[in-house]
Design a protein around this motif. Structure first.
Motif, short mmCIF file in Angstrom:
data_model
loop_
_atom_site.label_atom_id
_atom_site.label_comp_id
_atom_site.label_asym_id
_atom_site.label_seq_id
_atom_site.Cartn_x
_atom_site.Cartn_y
_atom_site.Cartn_z
N ILE A 35 0.84 -1.18 0.00
CA ILE A 35 0.00 0.00 0.00
C ILE A 35 0.89 1.25 0.00
CG2 ILE A 35 -1.71 1.31 1.33
CD1 ILE A 35 -2.85 -1.20 0.00
N ASN A 36 0.49 2.26 -0.74
CA ASN A 36 1.25 3.52 -0.88
C ASN A 36 0.65 4.57 0.06
OD1 ASN A 36 2.38 5.98 -1.72
ND2 ASN A 36 2.53 5.30 -3.85
N PHE A 37 1.38 4.89 1.15
CA PHE A 37 0.93 5.92 2.09
C PHE A 37 1.60 7.27 1.83
CE2 PHE A 37 0.00 2.14 4.82
CZ PHE A 37 -1.36 2.37 4.97
N CYS A 79 9.40 0.98 1.61
CA CYS A 79 8.85 -0.28 1.10
C CYS A 79 9.58 -0.81 -0.15
CB CYS A 79 7.37 -0.10 0.76
SG CYS A 79 6.30 0.08 2.20
N LEU A 80 10.11 0.09 -0.98
CA LEU A 80 10.68 -0.35 -2.25
C LEU A 80 11.79 -1.40 -2.10
CD1 LEU A 80 10.69 2.93 -4.39
CD2 LEU A 80 9.30 0.88 -4.76
N PRO A 81 12.78 -1.20 -1.19
CA PRO A 81 13.81 -2.25 -1.03
C PRO A 81 13.23 -3.57 -0.53
CG PRO A 81 14.53 -0.17 -0.05
CD PRO A 81 13.07 -0.02 -0.36
N PRO A 133 1.18 2.45 -7.30
CA PRO A 133 1.98 3.59 -7.76
C PRO A 133 1.52 4.95 -7.24
CG PRO A 133 0.53 2.82 -9.51
CD PRO A 133 0.40 1.85 -8.39
N ASP A 134 0.24 5.08 -6.88
CA ASP A 134 -0.29 6.39 -6.49
C ASP A 134 -0.67 6.42 -5.02
OD1 ASP A 134 -0.34 7.41 -9.26
OD2 ASP A 134 -1.90 5.88 -9.53
N LYS A 135 -0.52 7.62 -4.42
CA LYS A 135 -0.95 7.81 -3.03
C LYS A 135 -2.45 8.08 -3.03
CE LYS A 135 -0.40 10.66 1.09
NZ LYS A 135 0.09 11.95 1.64
N SER A 136 -3.23 7.02 -3.22
CA SER A 136 -4.69 7.13 -3.27
C SER A 136 -5.28 6.78 -1.91
CB SER A 136 -5.26 6.18 -4.33
OG SER A 136 -4.69 6.45 -5.60
N LYS A 137 -6.59 6.96 -1.80
CA LYS A 137 -7.25 6.59 -0.55
C LYS A 137 -7.06 5.10 -0.29
CE LYS A 137 -10.78 10.20 -0.59
NZ LYS A 137 -12.23 10.50 -0.67
N MET A 138 -6.96 4.77 0.99
CA MET A 138 -6.74 3.38 1.40
C MET A 138 -7.83 2.47 0.82
SD MET A 138 -4.91 1.41 3.53
CE MET A 138 -5.02 0.17 4.80
N TYR A 147 -8.57 -2.31 -5.18
CA TYR A 147 -7.72 -2.81 -6.27
C TYR A 147 -7.21 -4.21 -5.93
CZ TYR A 147 -3.60 -3.22 -9.31
OH TYR A 147 -2.65 -3.65 -10.21
N ALA A 148 -6.73 -4.39 -4.68
CA ALA A 148 -6.22 -5.70 -4.27
C ALA A 148 -7.31 -6.76 -4.36
CB ALA A 148 -5.67 -5.62 -2.84
#
Length: 455
Positions: free
Chosen positions: A369-371, A379-381, A397-402, A408-409
């Protein structure tokens, strides 16, 4: 308003899920072919039209997709020729190339062209699309894949034995119960001889090959319509309705064909194949079927066909021995034997029986998840560590709402979601959420790998 885009009739788009299923089929077949020493080749989609024309009969020629010559393709065609509207003549003038109709004729061309480079016997497999300008209908497409394997340059019946083992292994891996039917064109030729209709062998085989589809009465009517005498049709009845074990059928047909040298040769070949396979520990049944004829007239020895036992569908694999396929390109006397898996029908069978393994059809296993920028940098490494461990991983890829990221998941059926906020970053850990059970755990990257791989 712009026209809605479309694709040509008889062709298909495949979704990611469908491609995962198709790749499972192709990869399974490839792995088994390789196990038996077959090597992969590929050939161009287009062949010279002279390579293809005249190899499939008059009807086959009509089903060839022809490719217009480049540039001004009309510059060598006279007005008189255009006014005559002779389709075949114009096609020959306007088109030098065509899309391949099957993989067999191009393979014969390949063997002749590369004969000085090939080590015989040459064991090849090929999984590529073919095209036919047929009328599209359910289960019949204008573009479809063939999965062929052939051995050329060897007369040994051990090749037939090996191909039956390949068929058995492939369908065992798929979890599909099948019946492998076998016959021999020499037996069919012998039958035509002993009933006094040797000249009608093609008509006889074409008719009795339809027995499963149209029934005995309709087959007999077709035989009569083809000019075969009633006496010959009467003699044929007990032969095509033989029952019993394979050995019993062979013993009976050997008695019937005692006066036919070629028929007895077919019995001998079939007996060798079936007896040798008795020691091969097959999982599926081999059945001698004297009504099996196969449509292609170039088969000269053993012929095979595979039927699924738990789904009503046509043949899902077929093949046979041919003695002179390369003769059409001026290289006579090279014997070969081959099989072809029907990938599209196998796809339907596996769908019907729901036999795709989960790992074959599921895509991403883990979504981060992107926060925000700081959290993503953390998170990337770790995502890279997951991939190195063989876990299919995405970072949103985007900082969207949780809610959007979780949706999406769910939509992508991703079983695990990784969350990292201030608390996780301070501890050097990740919260792993199981999207199926709803359970959450705070884990190190190493613990995450173990958890996901053993789930």
């Amino acid at each position: 308003m712009a026209n809605k885009p479309s694709i040509p009739k008889g062709t298909r788009d495949f979704s990611p899920l469908e491609m995962a299923k198709r790749n499972y089929i192709f990869n399974t077949i490839k792995e088994v072919y390789a196990l038996y020493g077959f090597q992969q080749i590929e050939m161009p989609a287009m062949e010279s039209l002279q390579t293809l024309m005249g190899k499939y009969g008059e009807e086959g020629d009509k089903l060839l997709f022809k490719v217009l010559n480049s540039g001004d393709f009309l510059n060598k065609v006279s007005d008189e020729e255009l006014q005559e509207r002779n389709a075949l003549h114009l096609a020959a003038r306007l088109c030098e190339k065509g899309l391949r109709y099957d993989l067999t004729v191009p393979f014969a061309r390949y063997v002749v062209m590369h004969r000085d480079e090939l080590q015989l016997p040459f064991k090849r497999y090929q999984i590529q699309p073919v095209w036919r300008a047929d009328r599209p209908q359910k289960g019949r497409y204008r573009e479809f894949y063939q999965c062929d394997a052939d051995v050329v340059g060897s007369d040994s019946l051990l090749n037939e034995v090996e191909l039956m083992q390949i068929i058995d292994t492939v369908f065992t891996r798929f979890g599909v119960r099948v019946q492998i039917k076998i016959n021999n064109r020499k037996i069919l030729t012998g039958i035509a001889e002993v009933i006094g209709e040797a000249e009608k062998i093609v008509d006889i085989t074409v008719a009795i090959d339809k027995l499963d589809k149209i029934g005995l009465d309709a087959v007999n009517a077709e035989l009569a319509a083809d000019g075969i005498s009633q006496e010959a049709i009467d003699k044929l009845q007990p032969i095509i309705s033989l029952s019993g074990t394979n050995d019993e059928k062979l013993d009976t047909i050997a008695t019937v064909l005692a006066s036919s040298e070629i028929g007895m040769k077919g019995v001998e070949e079939t007996r060798f194949i079936l007896n040798t396979l008795k020691t091969a520990d097959l999982n599926n049944e081999m059945q001698l079927d004297l009504t099996l004829a196969r449509g292609l007239n170039y088969y000269t020895g053993a012929i095979f066909e595979v039927k699924a036992l738990d789904v009503q569908i046509g043949s899902i694999t077929g093949g046979g021995r041919y003695d002179n396929l390369t003769g059409i390109f001026g290289m006579p006397g090279l014997s070969g034997v081959g099989i072809s898996f029907g990938a599209d029908r196998i796809f339907d069978v596996l769908n019907t029986l729901n036999l795709y393994p989960q790992e074959a059809v599921h895509g991403t296993q883990l979504l981060f998840i992107n926060f925000g920028d700081r959290e993503t940098a953390y998170c990337l490494p770790i995502a890279n560590e997951m991939r190195k461990a063989g876990i299919r991983t995405e970072v949103y890829p985007d900082k969207s709402k949780m809610k959007k990221q979780m949706s999406y998941a769910n939509a992508m059926q991703i079983p695990f979601v990784a969350l990292a906020g201030d608390n996780e970053i301070q501890q050097g850990k990740i919260t792993l959420k199981n999207m199926i059970s709803g359970d959450q755990e705070l884990l190190t990257p190493t613990e995450m790998i173990t958890k996901i791989l053993h789930s």
